[in-house]
Design a protein around this motif. Structure first.
Motif, short mmCIF file in Angstrom:
data_model
loop_
_atom_site.label_atom_id
_atom_site.label_comp_id
_atom_site.label_asym_id
_atom_site.label_seq_id
_atom_site.Cartn_x
_atom_site.Cartn_y
_atom_site.Cartn_z
N MET A 1 0.82 -1.19 0.00
CA MET A 1 0.00 0.00 0.00
C MET A 1 0.87 1.27 0.00
SD MET A 1 -3.12 0.91 2.53
CE MET A 1 -4.17 2.25 2.15
N PHE A 2 1.92 1.32 0.89
CA PHE A 2 2.76 2.51 1.01
C PHE A 2 4.21 2.19 0.66
CE2 PHE A 2 -0.47 2.99 4.43
CZ PHE A 2 -1.16 4.06 3.88
N GLY A 3 4.91 3.21 0.25
CA GLY A 3 6.34 3.13 0.02
C GLY A 3 7.01 4.41 0.48
N VAL A 4 8.28 4.29 0.82
CA VAL A 4 9.07 5.43 1.26
C VAL A 4 10.42 5.38 0.56
CG1 VAL A 4 10.33 6.40 3.24
CG2 VAL A 4 7.99 5.63 3.53
N VAL A 5 10.89 6.55 0.13
CA VAL A 5 12.24 6.66 -0.41
C VAL A 5 12.95 7.75 0.39
CG1 VAL A 5 13.68 7.23 -2.39
CG2 VAL A 5 11.55 5.99 -2.74
N VAL A 6 14.06 7.38 1.00
CA VAL A 6 14.95 8.36 1.62
C VAL A 6 15.96 8.71 0.55
CG1 VAL A 6 16.65 8.75 3.44
CG2 VAL A 6 14.59 7.40 3.92
N VAL B 1 14.05 2.04 -2.37
CA VAL B 1 12.66 2.14 -1.93
C VAL B 1 12.41 1.18 -0.78
CG1 VAL B 1 10.27 1.73 -2.65
CG2 VAL B 1 11.88 2.78 -4.24
N GLN B 2 11.64 1.66 0.22
CA GLN B 2 11.22 0.80 1.33
C GLN B 2 9.71 0.59 1.24
OE1 GLN B 2 13.74 2.97 4.71
NE2 GLN B 2 12.41 1.37 5.53
N THR B 3 9.30 -0.65 1.34
CA THR B 3 7.88 -0.96 1.40
C THR B 3 7.57 -1.85 2.61
OG1 THR B 3 8.21 -2.84 -0.09
CG2 THR B 3 7.49 -0.76 -1.09
N ASP B 4 8.52 -1.92 3.53
CA ASP B 4 8.42 -2.82 4.69
C ASP B 4 7.82 -2.12 5.91
OD1 ASP B 4 10.62 -1.14 4.95
OD2 ASP B 4 11.82 -2.61 6.02
N TYR B 5 6.61 -1.59 5.76
CA TYR B 5 5.97 -0.93 6.89
C TYR B 5 5.40 -1.95 7.86
CZ TYR B 5 1.67 -1.80 4.24
OH TYR B 5 0.65 -2.38 3.54
N LYS B 6 5.16 -1.46 9.08
CA LYS B 6 4.54 -2.28 10.12
C LYS B 6 3.19 -1.66 10.45
CE LYS B 6 5.23 -3.70 14.90
NZ LYS B 6 6.08 -3.56 16.08
N VAL C 1 10.48 10.76 0.52
CA VAL C 1 9.31 10.71 -0.36
C VAL C 1 8.40 9.62 0.17
CG1 VAL C 1 8.48 10.32 -2.70
CG2 VAL C 1 10.70 11.41 -2.35
N VAL C 2 7.14 9.94 0.35
CA VAL C 2 6.15 8.98 0.80
C VAL C 2 5.11 8.86 -0.31
CG1 VAL C 2 4.43 8.46 2.57
CG2 VAL C 2 6.52 9.67 3.20
N ILE D 1 -5.82 11.37 -4.82
CA ILE D 1 -5.63 12.39 -5.85
C ILE D 1 -4.17 12.84 -5.90
CG2 ILE D 1 -6.27 14.74 -6.54
CD1 ILE D 1 -9.04 14.13 -5.30
N LYS D 2 -3.50 12.91 -4.74
CA LYS D 2 -2.09 13.28 -4.63
C LYS D 2 -1.37 12.13 -3.94
CE LYS D 2 1.01 16.82 -2.95
NZ LYS D 2 1.69 16.54 -1.72
N PRO D 3 -1.02 11.08 -4.70
CA PRO D 3 -0.52 9.85 -4.09
C PRO D 3 0.94 9.86 -3.67
CG PRO D 3 -0.70 9.58 -6.45
CD PRO D 3 -1.24 10.94 -6.14
N SER D 4 1.63 10.99 -3.80
CA SER D 4 3.02 11.04 -3.35
C SER D 4 3.35 12.45 -2.91
CB SER D 4 3.97 10.61 -4.46
OG SER D 4 3.95 11.53 -5.53
N ALA D 5 4.35 12.54 -2.03
CA ALA D 5 4.81 13.85 -1.56
C ALA D 5 6.27 13.71 -1.14
CB ALA D 5 3.97 14.33 -0.39
N ILE D 6 7.03 14.80 -1.34
CA ILE D 6 8.42 14.84 -0.92
C ILE D 6 8.53 15.87 0.21
CG2 ILE D 6 9.01 16.50 -2.72
CD1 ILE D 6 11.83 15.25 -2.76
#
Length: 192
Positions: A1-6, A11-16, A37-38, A75-80
């Motif tokens: 569902m979510f991803g994060v990029v530092v 890319v990290q998709t290993d949320y808890k 970036v989320v 509508i805005k699926p990503s943000a930095i």
């Protein structure tokens, strides 16, 4: 569902998932984090009328300090977000109470799925927003401001025209030399 990029990492998709509507990412090597970036991965959208409040917590021996960065929606699926200047931000907000004791080298990103009406009422940290200006435009603006401030400090009025100020041309040359020297020492000095 979510991803994060530092910035500078994979890319990290290993949320808890910590509650039905709260998700956490652990970010190692916290001292090297500048931008994150989320985003939604596209596999599962938010339920209709919902979005995600994005929080960030620097590690601390005193417990975590959660800072609202902003929101993501269908509508805005990503943000930095720029997080490097948030280390000193004080916030008593802790929407992720269950994760209060973390190692001191792991930051966390929390996403809380909330109704859009609630998200619109929340105020993110203003220093987390990334500039919308292109880097060249931002640099040009800072350079001109620097020139104006420097040259203004040497201006003087001549008796012939008291409403006009005059600047010796040697001042422009001095400013140019100083600006080039600073650029050679640190190409990004103008950002501070």
């Amino acid at each position: 569902m979510f991803g994060v990029v530092v910035a500078g990492r994979l890319v990290q998709t290993d949320y808890k998932q910590v509650t039905a509507n709260q998700f956490l990412f652990n970010i190692v090597d916290a001292d090297s984090i500048n931008h994150v970036v989320v985003f939604l991965t596209g596999q599962t959208p938010f339920p209709e009328g919902f979005g995600g409040a994005v929080y960030f917590a620097w590690p601390s021996v005193m417990g975590q300090n959660w800072i609202l960065l902003g929101h993501i929606t269908n509508i805005k699926p990503s943000a930095i977000f720029k997080v490097s200047k948030l280390k000193s931000t004080d916030s008593s907000l802790n929407p992720f109470q269950t994760m209060a004791n973390q190692p001191t080298d792991i930051a966390q990103i929390g996403i809380s799925v909330d109704p859009l009406a609630e998200l619109s009422q929340q105020m993110p940290a203003t220093s987390a927003a990334v500039s919308n200006l292109e880097p060249f435009v931002e640099f040009s603006k800072k350079m001109v401001e620097n020139l104006f401030n420097f040259v203004s400090s040497f201006s003087s009025q001549l008796p012939l025209s008291p409403t006009e100020t005059y600047i010796p041309s040697s001042v422009l040359h001095k400013w140019y030399d100083n600006f080039i020297r600073k650029m050679q020492q640190d190409p990004y000095f103008w950002r501070s």
